[in-house]
Write an enzyme that holds these catalytic residues in place. Structure first.
Site, PDB file in Angstrom:
ATOM      1  N   TYR A   1       5.837   4.576  11.176  1.00 25.79           N
ATOM      2  CA  TYR A   1       6.210   3.170  11.223  1.00 25.79           C
ATOM      3  C   TYR A   1       6.898   2.621   9.986  1.00 25.79           C
ATOM      4  CZ  TYR A   1       1.611   2.869   8.928  1.00 25.79           C
ATOM      5  OH  TYR A   1       0.546   3.051   8.094  1.00 25.79           O
TER       6      TYR A   1
ATOM      7  N   ARG B   1       0.867  -1.181   0.000  1.00 28.42           N
ATOM      8  CA  ARG B   1       0.000   0.000   0.000  1.00 28.42           C
ATOM      9  C   ARG B   1       0.900   1.226   0.000  1.00 28.42           C
ATOM     10  NH1 ARG B   1      -0.281   2.093   5.116  1.00 28.42           N
ATOM     11  NH2 ARG B   1      -0.548   0.366   6.531  1.00 28.42           N
TER      12      ARG B   1
ATOM     13  N   HIS C   1      -2.446   4.000   5.952  1.00 29.65           N
ATOM     14  CA  HIS C   1      -3.566   3.072   6.155  1.00 29.65           C
ATOM     15  C   HIS C   1      -4.895   3.710   5.748  1.00 29.65           C
ATOM     16  CE1 HIS C   1      -6.134   0.075   7.979  1.00 29.65           C
ATOM     17  NE2 HIS C   1      -6.670   0.980   8.763  1.00 29.65           N
TER      18      HIS C   1
HETATM   19  C1  LIG Z   1     -11.767  -7.456  14.364  1.00 25.19           C
HETATM   20  C2  LIG Z   1     -11.073  -6.195  14.040  1.00 25.19           C
HETATM   21  N1  LIG Z   1     -10.046  -5.803  14.806  1.00 25.19           N
HETATM   22  C3  LIG Z   1      -9.432  -4.621  14.576  1.00 25.19           C
HETATM   23  C4  LIG Z   1      -9.817  -3.810  13.554  1.00 25.19           C
HETATM   24  C5  LIG Z   1      -9.148  -2.445  13.333  1.00 25.19           C
HETATM   25  N2  LIG Z   1      -8.362  -2.449  12.077  1.00 25.19           N
HETATM   26  C6  LIG Z   1      -8.884  -1.964  10.931  1.00 25.19           C
HETATM   27  S1  LIG Z   1      -7.864  -2.191   9.629  1.00 25.19           S
HETATM   28  C7  LIG Z   1      -6.697  -2.939  10.593  1.00 25.19           C
HETATM   29  C8  LIG Z   1      -5.466  -3.494   9.946  1.00 25.19           C
HETATM   30  C9  LIG Z   1      -5.801  -4.515   8.896  1.00 25.19           C
HETATM   31  O1  LIG Z   1      -4.655  -4.964   8.229  1.00 25.19           O
HETATM   32  P1  LIG Z   1      -4.761  -5.927   6.982  1.00 25.19           P
HETATM   33  O2  LIG Z   1      -5.645  -7.061   7.271  1.00 25.19           O
HETATM   34  O3  LIG Z   1      -3.365  -6.249   6.582  1.00 25.19           O
HETATM   35  O4  LIG Z   1      -5.473  -5.103   5.838  1.00 25.19           O
HETATM   36  P2  LIG Z   1      -5.003  -3.730   5.166  1.00 25.19           P
HETATM   37  O5  LIG Z   1      -5.562  -2.628   6.012  1.00 25.19           O
HETATM   38  O6  LIG Z   1      -3.529  -3.739   5.089  1.00 25.19           O
HETATM   39  O7  LIG Z   1      -5.647  -3.729   3.817  1.00 25.19           O
HETATM   40  C10 LIG Z   1      -7.115  -2.978  11.925  1.00 25.19           C
HETATM   41  C11 LIG Z   1      -6.330  -3.518  13.041  1.00 25.19           C
HETATM   42  C12 LIG Z   1     -10.887  -4.274  12.757  1.00 25.19           C
HETATM   43  N3  LIG Z   1     -11.339  -3.562  11.716  1.00 25.19           N
HETATM   44  N4  LIG Z   1     -11.484  -5.455  13.031  1.00 25.19           N
END
Ligand SMILES: Cc1ncc(C[n+]2csc(CCOP(=O)(O)OP(=O)(O)O)c2C)c(N)n1
Ligand SMILES: Cc1ncc(C[n+]2csc(CCOP(=O)(O)OP(=O)(O)O)c2C)c(N)n1
Ligand SMILES: [Mg+2]
Ligand SMILES: [Mg+2]
Lengths: 348, 378, 348, 378
Positions: D286, D273, D277
Site C-alpha cells: 500500500y 512510521r 504496521h
Molecule cells: C476498534 C478497533 N477497530 C479496529 C482495530 C484494528 N486495528 C488495529 S491498528 C489499526 C490501525 C490504526 O491506525 P492508527 O490509529 O493511525 O494508529 P497507528 O497504527 O498508525 O499507530 C486497526 C484498524 C482495532 N485495534 N480497534
C-alpha cells in the site's frame, strides 16, 4: 459521617412502606453519604433527578461535583467511569434505558469486564452501571429491552437484578461496595411497586439466590421484573393444588447453583421465567446447567417461559409478549405430571 | 517553513489556508428579524413569495397538528408525544426545501416534518400511538422511520446518500438531530464518512438548547455546534432556527450544493422547544418559565405572518382560511385517532425475517391458541 | 454476466484444493461479478485485501467504488451499510476482528436486526457482516473473541458460520443473496485449512445443519472452528469403540431443530462444543432446547465442552482454554455409559 | 443583528469571536528543521540543553529497543510487534514532558514510550510476548495498560484526569492515539467530555499518515486533524512530530496549561512510521518505498544529533557512549526475552473477579487435573 450512620441505623430499624424507585434512591443517598469516593452521573441524573426519578434530590444534597449530568454519550459515560475508578473513585452511573446502553457495549465488554484481569488484579473497577430494563410500561421501541444475556455471557462482570424494594436497596448498596464491576438491572415496571420493609444491606448477600416462597412440587425460577409475576403464579397454582417453590435469583452472574440445585433436587421439576427472548436467553443457561446437575432428579424437562424470539413489541401488543401468570400456569401443566408413575425415578 | 510540503505522505495536506470556508458565521444567519422585518445584507437568498406563503401555511398546519397530538396524549390516545412547538421553522423549512427524490431521516421529535413531507398523520403517529414501531412505508415519501436511538440515523443518511451517488442517482439525504445528539459518537463518524465520501448529505441540528433537562452548556464547550464541521472538512452554517425563511434558504442551498457534488453540509439552527421534552416530562424542574417567555417573543409562525402581512401577501381572510384548514385537519385527526386501532398479534411474528422461520411460526401458533383459549374462557 | 456465469459453472464443476480464506474470496468475487448491487467495504479491505487477505484482489478487479476502504469506525461501517441497503444495495462488510465489532453493537442490535420488523417488512436489509472470530492463532487480547451468543440472542439477525472451505463458499454466497441481515462468523484459525471440493452454493441450504459423520452412540454438535476438532475427536473415539455422529450446525440462528433432534433421538447422548465461554454461551441454548425436545430419549445430560468463564487468555495460555480433542473425549466418558442398563430408557 | 443575544437559553452562547484560539497554525509548528537548524520565530520555547540531551539519549535507547523488539518477532520471541521507528520524537518527547504524577495512556504502538517512562522493558513486552495482557503494574509509573481497541483509552484518560480534579490532585493525563483512531466515536466523546469538564487531558495524535494500509486521505477530509479541536472548544496545535524539541515543548506547555485548569489540549504531531504496521504486515502492498525514503530524510534522531553537535553539546564520544548503552540494554533485553517465561495456567482464573467465584474455582481445579493427567500420560 458517624452521625449519618447512626441516623441511618435508626431509620433502617423501622419498617417503612417504600417503592423500588425510592429504595434505590435511598441506596444511592446512603452510599454517597457514607463513602465520599462514590459518584453518580449520567444523562439527566442531576438537575432532573433521572427520567425515573431514581436520583431525585441527590445533586441538591451532595453537590454537582458528586452527582452530575454528562453530555449525551453512553460510551463516554462508561469509559470515563473506568478512568475515574482507576483513580480511586466508585462511580455509579445510569444508562437511561436498556437499549441506550448499547453504545457503551465496547467499553463494557472490552474494558470494564477485563481490566482487572488484564492487569492481574492491579486495577480494580468498582463501578456500578444502573440500567432500567424490561418492558411492561407501555414504552415505545428501544425502551423495553432485556439484555441480561449479553452481560451474563461476559466474564468479569457481575450482573444483579432486584425483585423487591428491600432487595433493590440491599443489592445496590452491596453493588456499590463490591470491588468488581456490576451491571445493575432495574426492572423498570417494578419501580413503583411498594413493600413495607426495613432497609438494610448487611443481612443478605448479593450473590445468593433467595427462596421467596417454599413449595414441594415445582421450582419456579425468576428474577427482576418476573419475580412478582412468579409469586402470583405460585399463589394461583396453589389453588390448583400445586405447591410451587419460587426462587428469586438476584445475582444472574455468578449463578448460585447451591440454592437452586437444592430446590430442584427436592421438587424434580422446574420452570424458569424471564421477559427476554427465549432463544439464547438467560433461561437457556439456567436450564442447561440445572439439567446437567439435576439430571437424575428431573421428572420433566426444564421449561422456559420467556419472551418470543422477536424484537420487543409496540406498547399495545406487549401484553402478548410478556410472561404472564397464565403462561406460567400453562407451563406447569406441561410438566408431565401424569407420567410420573409410569417412569422410574432416576435419582439413585 | 515549507519543509513539510514536498513529502509524499498526505499527512501534511490541507493546512489552515482554506479553513475559513468550513467555519460558520459568528452570528446566526437570518433573513427576518423576530418582528418579521427583512434583515439587511444577508448571505442568504430570500425565498420567493409562493414559498414563503407555503411555509406559513405548513407551519400553521404543523403547529395545530402538534398541539392536537399533545392533546391526544392526555386522552390516552398516544403513548407519548415529543412536541416540536416552537421549532416549526426548522421542521417545515427543511422539509419544503427537499426535492421529491430526496430523503428525510427524522427523529422522534420530527412528526411535524414527516407530516409536512406528505405522510398520513395517523401513519406518522403509529409509533407514538403504540401500534407499531413505524406506521408508514418509507419508500412512498422517502422518509426513514423516526429514529429513537440518538444520532444513529446520521450514518444511515450517509449510507443512503452515498449509495445514490454510486448508483448515479440525484438524491440528497437530510438528517435531523438535536443538540444532545451531537455528543454521540455516531454523529462524528457520520460527518467524517460523509466528508471523506463527499456524500450528498445535509445534517440539520435543531439546537433547542436542551437534551431533556441538560442545557447546552453541559453538552458542549464549543463556540457553536456548527464549529464541528471544520474538523471533518464539512462546510458549516449557523442560522436562526426560528426564521423560516432562513431555514428554507439554507437547506435549499445546502441541498443544491450537495447534489452538485460539493459534499455534505452541516447546519446548526438555533431554536427552542416551547413544551416539555415530552408530555411525560416536567420542564419546570430544569428551566425558568421566563426563558420560555423570551422565546415566545421570537415565535417563528407570527414572525412569518408579520412579514407576509407587511408585504401584503397575506390578509386576515387568508390567515383565517389557513387556520380553519388546520382546525379541520386536527378534527379529522382527532376523529381518526379516537377509533381504536385493530391490531393483529400475529404481526409480531411476520416481519422478523423475510420468510417466517419454523420456530416463529410455532410461536405464532402458540400465541394464537393462547388468545383463543382466553377468549373461550370469557 | 452470462459469460461470467458460464465460466463459473465450468470452474465450479471441477474439484479444487482450496483454503477457507480463498473460498471466501471466491465467494465475494463471484457475488460481486454476478450482482452489481453487491459492495464490499471495511477497514483495509481495499488496497491491502484485508488483514487476512480474504478480500485480496477484489478492489483491483471490481474497482474502488464497489470494494473500498473506509475510515476507521465500525459503527459507521454498519450504519452506512444500513443506509445503502435501504437504497437497494447489498453490502458485505468486514469487521477486522471479533472484538472490534463491538463499537457497532448498537447499530447491529437496534437497527440492523430490527428495521425490517419496524417497517412491517417494507425495508429489507440484505447485509452481510463478516467477522473473523475465535482464537487459536496466537492473537493478543481482543483478537480472539467468540461473540456468537450476543448475536444469536438478537431476533432479526441470522447467524452463520462455516466449518469447511466449501461451506465457507456456499454459505457466504447464500448469505449475500439472503434478504435478511446475516452475521457471518469466520473461524479465523481455519482460514488456512484446505479442502478439495467443488465450489457450489446451490446444493445445500444455509439454514440447515449437516451431519458430517454418522454415528450411533453420541451426537457431537459443533460449528465454525470446532468442527474440525469434533471430527478429530470422533475419529479418536472410534478407536475407543464409540460411534460418534458429528453435526455441523452452520446456521446458529435460526437453529435447525429437525436435524439435530433426529440425531439425538437416535443416539440418546449429546455433547456440544464451542470456544466461547460456557456461561450463557450458545451451547446453553443448544442444551436447553434439546433437553426439552428429547427429554425421554436422553441417557445422560447434555454436556458442554466450551471455553472457561474467563476473558480470552493470552497466546501462550490459549491452548488451555480452547476445547481440545481430549476434552471432548473426556466429556464422552462422562456420559454415564455404565448406568445405561440400570436405568429405564425413557422413550415411550 | 444582536437579537439572539439577550435570550436566556445558552444556545446562542459562544460565537465565532474567540474561535481563533482553538485553531491550529496553518503550518506545523517546529523548533528544528530536518537538518537540525533552529527555526526562527517559533511560538514554542526551545527546551534547555539538558532536556535536549536527555531527549536524544532516550530516542537512541528507544530506537534500539524498538529494533530489538522487531528482531525478537523473527525469533518467535514475540507474538507480534508494532514498531514505532520514525516516531521517536513523539514517543520520547511526550513522555519526558510528563511530570511524575501525570498519567500516560498508551496504545499498542507505544512500547517505546512506556519504557521511556520507566517501565521494565520485559514487563512492557509481556503483552506482545503473549504472556499476559499487561505485564506491568499501572500504578508504579502511572502508565495505563497498552490499549488495543482503538481510541477507547481516550475516555479513560478523561475520566482519570477528571477524577484527579475532583480529588484536588494535580495530575494530567496524556493519551496517545493514531490518525486512524481519530475516526472512532470514542475520540469525539472524549474530546467533548474533556472540554465540558475542563479535564486536564492532553490528546496526542501521532499522525503517521496511515491506519494499517489506509492513508490519511481516506481517513479524513479535514484541513488537519488538529482542526477537530474547535468543534469541542479544545485548544489545538499542529506540530512537526519528527522534531523532538517541538514535541517536548508542546506537550510540556500543554501539560502546564491543563494543570493550571485551562482545560484539555489537542496536539496533532505529523510523523511517519518507517516500518510496516506490525511485523505481520506487508507495507509494500500500500505504499511507495520512495515515500519511506523521503521520510528517512526527516529522521528525528539524526535531526537532534545534528542540532546538538552543531551547538557543541554532543561529541562523537558521547554519541558512541549512548549507542553503546543502547546496545547493552538491547543485549540485556534479548537475554531476558530468550529465557522461556514461566506461566501458571491457574492465573487464568485468578483475576477475573476480586475474589474467585466457586464456579471459577471449580474450572481451575478441572484444568489443573487435566494438566496433571496429561503429564502423567507423558
Ligand atoms: C476498534 C478497533 N477497530 C479496529 C482495530 C484494528 N486495528 C488495529 S491498528 C489499526 C490501525 C490504526 O491506525 P492508527 O490509529 O493511525 O494508529 P497507528 O497504527 O498508525 O499507530 C486497526 C484498524 C482495532 N485495534 N480497534
Ligand atoms: C442513544 C440514546 N441515549 C439516550 C436516549 C434517551 N433520550 C431520548 S431524547 C434525549 C435527549 C435528546 O436531546 P436532543 O438531541 O437535544 O434532542 P431534542 O430532544 O432536544 O429534540 C435522550 C437523552 C436515546 N434516545 N438514545
Ligand atoms: Mg435538544
Ligand atoms: Mg496511523
Amino acid at each position: 459521617m458517624t452521625m449519618t450512620a447512626e441516623r441511618d441505623a435508626v431509620a433502617a430499624a423501622k419498617p417503612t412502606s417504600i417503592t423500588m424507585a425510592a429504595a434505590l434512591n435511598r441506596a444511592l443517598a446512603d452510599a454517597l453519604s457514607q463513602d465520599e469516593t462514590v459518584l453518580v452521573f449520567g444523562e439527566d441524573v442531576g438537575t432532573l433527578g433521572g427520567v425515573f426519578r431514581v436520583t431525585d434530590g441527590l445533586a441538591a444534597t451532595f453537590g454537582q461535583s458528586r452527582v452530575f449530568d454528562t453530555p449525551l454519550a453512553e460510551s463516554a459515560i462508561v469509559g470515563t467511569a473506568i478512568g475515574m475508578a482507576m483513580n480511586g473513585l466508585r462511580p455509579a452511573v445510569e444508562m437511561q434505558f436498556d437499549a441506550f446502553a448499547y453504545p457503551a457495549f465496547e467499553q463494557i465488554t472490552s474494558h470494564l469486564a477485563k481490566l482487572h484481569n488484564r492487569t492481574r488484579g492491579r486495577v480494580s473497577l468498582p463501578i456500578v452501571i444502573r440500567i432500567p430494563y424490561g418492558g411492561g410500561i407501555g414504552g415505545v421501541e428501544h425502551h423495553c429491552d432485556s439484555s441480561e444475556a449479553y452481560y451474563t455471557h461476559t466474564p468479569g462482570l457481575r450482573v444483579v437484578t432486584p425483585g423487591t424494594p428491600s432487595d433493590a436497596y440491599a443489592l445496590l448498596r452491596q453493588a456499590i461496595e463490591c470491588p468488581d464491576p456490576v451491571i445493575f438491572l432495574e426492572p423498570k415496571r417494578r419501580y413503583w411497586s411498594k413493600e413495607t420493609a426495613v432497609l438494610d444491606h448487611r443481612s443478605s448477600t448479593v450473590d445468593r439466590a433467595v427462596v421467596r416462597r417454599s413449595g414441594t412440587d415445582v421450582t419456579l425460577i425468576a428474577y427482576g421484573g418476573t419475580v412478582a409475576t412468579a409469586m402470583e403464579a405460585a399463589e394461583a397454582a396453589r389453588q390448583d393444588g400445586r405447591s410451587v417453590e419460587v426462587i428469586d435469583l438476584r445475582s444472574l452472574s455468578p449463578f448460585d447453583d447451591e440454592t437452586v440445585v437444592a430446590s430442584l433436587r427436592r421438587t424434580g421439576r422446574a420452570v424458569v421465567v424471564h421477559e427476554a427472548s427465549q432463544f439464547g436467553g438467560y433461561g437457556a443457561e439456567v436450564a442447561a446447567r440445572l439439567s446437567e446437575q439435576c439430571f437424575h432428579y428431573l421428572e420433566a424437562p426444564i421449561l422456559r417461559v420467556a419472551g418470543f424470539d422477536i424484537p420487543y413489541p409496540p406498547p399495545k401488543l406487549e401484553q402478548h409478549h410478556l410472561p404472564s401468570v397464565d403462561r406460567i400456569l400453562d407451563a406447569f401443566d406441561r410438566l408431565q405430571w401424569e407420567d410420573t408413575s409410569t417412569l422410574e425415578r432416576r435419582s439413585t | 517553513m515549507t519543509f513539510l510540503a514536498p513529502v509524499g505522505n498526505d499527512a501534511g495536506a490541507g493546512g489552515g489556508g482554506e479553513s475559513d470556508r468550513f467555519l460558520p458565521s459568528e452570528i446566526p444567519m437570518a433573513l427576518l428579524d423576530p418582528a418579521g422585518r427583512v434583515l439587511p445584507s444577508s448571505e442568504l437568498a430570500m425565498p420567493p413569495a409562493d414559498v414563503l406563503l407555503e411555509l406559513y401555511r405548513q407551519m400553521v398546519l404543523g403547529r395545530r397538528f402538534d398541539s392536537q397530538a399533545t392533546a391526544l396524549t392526555k386522552q390516552g390516545r398516544l403513548a407519548v408525544y415529543p412536541s416540536a412547538r416552537g421549532q416549526e421553522a426548522c421542521e417545515i423549512g427543511a422539509v419544503l426545501a427537499l426535492r421529491p427524490q430526496d430523503w428525510l431521516f427524522p427523529t422522534y421529535r420530527d412528526s411535524m416534518a414527516i407530516v409536512a413531507r406528505g405522510v398520513d398523520p395517523v401513519e406518522a403517529l403509529t409509533l407514538l400511538r403504540g401500534d407499531w414501531h413505524c406506521g408508514y412505508d418509507p419508500y412512498v415519501h422517502n422518509v426513514a422511520p423516526q429514529c429513537t436511538p440518538l444520532a444513529t440515523n446520521t450514518v444511515h443518511a450517509v449510507g443512503l446518500a452515498h449509495a445514490a451517488r454510486i448508483k448515479g442517482e440525484d438524491t440528497v439525504a437530510l438528517v435531523m438531530l438535536g443538540d444532545g445528539g451531537t455528543s454521540e459518537g455516531d454523529t462524528h463518524e457520520a460527518l467524517n464518512f460523509a466528508a471523506v465520501w463527499k456524500a450528498p448529505v445535509v445534517f440539520l441540528i435543531q439546537n433547542n438548547g436542551y437534551a431533556i433537562s441538560v442545557p447546552l452548556s453541559k453538552q458542549t464547550a464549543a463556540p457553536s455546534l456548527a464549529h464541528k464541521g471544520i474538523g471533518y472538512g464539512v462546510r458549516s452554517v449557523k442560522i436562526d432556527g426560528n426564521d423560516p425563511a432562513a431555514v428554507y434558504a439554507t437547506v435549499d442551498a445546502a441541498i443544491r450544493s450537495a447534489a452538485a457534488g460539493d459534499g455534505p453540509v452541516l447546519i446548526e439552527a438555533i431554536t427552542y422547544r416551547i413544551e416539555a421534552h415530552t408530555n411525560a416530562d416536567d420542564a419546570s424542574r430544569y428551566r425558568d418559565p421566563a426563558e420560555v417567555q423570551a422565546w415566545l417573543a421570537r415565535d417563528p409562525v407570527s414572525r412569518l405572518r408579520a412579514h407576509l402581512t407587511e408585504r401584503g401577501l397575506l390578509d386576515d381572510d387568508a390567515v383565517a382560511a389557513i387556520e380553519s384548514a388546520a382546525e379541520d385537519r386536527a378534527g379529522e385527526l382527532r376523529r381518526r385517532m379516537n377509533v381504536d386501532s385493530e391490531l393483529d398479534p400475529a404481526d409480531l411474528f411476520r416481519y422478523v425475517y423475510a420468510a417466517q422461520t419454523p420456530a416463529l411460526a410455532r410461536q405464532a401458533r402458540e400465541l394464537a391458541e393462547e388468545i383463543d383459549r382466553a377468549e373461550e374462557q370469557r
